[in-house]
Design a protein around this motif. Sequence first.
Motif, PDB file in Angstrom:
ATOM      1  N   GLU A 229       0.826  -1.204   0.000  1.00 48.85           N
ATOM      2  CA  GLU A 229       0.000   0.000   0.000  1.00 48.85           C
ATOM      3  C   GLU A 229       0.862   1.256   0.000  1.00 48.85           C
ATOM      4  O   GLU A 229       0.516   2.267  -0.623  1.00 48.85           O
ATOM      5  N   ARG A 230       2.002   1.179   0.676  1.00 55.31           N
ATOM      6  CA  ARG A 230       2.869   2.356   0.747  1.00 55.31           C
ATOM      7  C   ARG A 230       3.419   2.719  -0.630  1.00 55.31           C
ATOM      8  O   ARG A 230       3.532   3.902  -0.971  1.00 55.31           O
TER       9      ARG A 230
ATOM     10  N   LEU B  47       3.389   6.434  -5.248  1.00 58.52           N
ATOM     11  CA  LEU B  47       3.279   6.724  -6.677  1.00 58.52           C
ATOM     12  C   LEU B  47       2.089   7.630  -6.988  1.00 58.52           C
ATOM     13  O   LEU B  47       2.139   8.406  -7.944  1.00 58.52           O
ATOM     14  N   ASN B  48       1.042   7.538  -6.193  1.00 55.34           N
ATOM     15  CA  ASN B  48      -0.088   8.456  -6.371  1.00 55.34           C
ATOM     16  C   ASN B  48       0.333   9.891  -6.076  1.00 55.34           C
ATOM     17  O   ASN B  48      -0.120  10.834  -6.728  1.00 55.34           O
TER      18      ASN B  48
ATOM     19  N   ALA C 276       8.916  -2.945  -1.236  1.00 53.62           N
ATOM     20  CA  ALA C 276       7.668  -2.347  -1.705  1.00 53.62           C
ATOM     21  C   ALA C 276       6.905  -3.218  -2.698  1.00 53.62           C
ATOM     22  O   ALA C 276       5.756  -2.917  -3.016  1.00 53.62           O
ATOM     23  N   GLY C 277       7.524  -4.290  -3.210  1.00 45.84           N
ATOM     24  CA  GLY C 277       6.779  -5.155  -4.118  1.00 45.84           C
ATOM     25  C   GLY C 277       7.662  -6.033  -4.972  1.00 45.84           C
ATOM     26  O   GLY C 277       8.865  -5.787  -5.117  1.00 45.84           O
TER      27      GLY C 277
ATOM     28  N   MET D  78       2.121  -1.277 -10.514  1.00 43.39           N
ATOM     29  CA  MET D  78       2.592  -0.475  -9.388  1.00 43.39           C
ATOM     30  C   MET D  78       1.641   0.673  -9.087  1.00 43.39           C
ATOM     31  O   MET D  78       1.462   1.064  -7.938  1.00 43.39           O
ATOM     32  N   ARG D  79       1.054   1.241 -10.133  1.00 39.89           N
ATOM     33  CA  ARG D  79       0.237   2.433  -9.961  1.00 39.89           C
ATOM     34  C   ARG D  79      -1.218   2.144  -9.589  1.00 39.89           C
ATOM     35  O   ARG D  79      -1.992   3.066  -9.367  1.00 39.89           O
ATOM     36  N   LYS D  80      -1.581   0.883  -9.544  1.00 40.86           N
ATOM     37  CA  LYS D  80      -2.977   0.539  -9.210  1.00 40.86           C
ATOM     38  C   LYS D  80      -3.277   0.890  -7.751  1.00 40.86           C
ATOM     39  O   LYS D  80      -2.441   0.753  -6.881  1.00 40.86           O
TER      40      LYS D  80
END
Length: 225
Positions: free
Chosen positions: A34-35, A40-41, A164-165, A223-225
């Motif tokens: 989530e972070r 990215l948002n 982060a992913g 990533m941006r979802k």
Amino acid sequence: MKKYTLLPLLLLVLSCSPKYIKFNPAGDEITTTERLSEFLNNNPSPKIVLRTPNTGQATEENDVSSLYSAIEKEFLSQGFIVRDRNLFNQVISNNENTVDYAKLKAKTDTDLIIELIKLDSEVIYETNKYFTDKGRNGLLKDPYKQYGAIVEFKVVLIDNNEFAGTYKFHYAPCAEGLGCEINESFKKRMKRIEKEREGYVVVEKDILEDFMRDATARFVEDMRK
């Protein structure tokens, strides 16, 4: 009156229909924190660096440099700011910087480390099933093998070294349209390859580059979802 049957003609048409093989890639494997999504948002054009495996061989590095470049170009086209890999590695080689992530972030002016943790272009796909464009299918006497690829990325937020992913993508050969047609030249070439009488490029370079760009585009979207 002499009667004729269409059965022999029908069998002849079926036997002459081209045979195709087709492979389906495994599904993407995506983990996004989530972070990272939040970051990215709030930062649609983050500063990133692509970290690549240390091959230890100059020739190997040259062989894959175009693939690394394809990844970086796709990030640029997606609005990311891409830092120089070599300069980043020079900074991170300092022990002080690898411990103090705040200093590392300040010295490199980088937000995210995109680590290429796996690149395998020798993934074997094999099948003994075929089909035709007429809807017929069956089993082949000898199975056919083709090579696909896997690429996997890991993302780290550099300010506190936070995982982060991870993102894994698969490329399968003969996956588009009707797949690959099995013809005599195809069969003969496969036999020569199996008997080691002919060299074999696992996955063609231009195909790999296309796969890298496509995987990176999907990576950014996830990533941006």
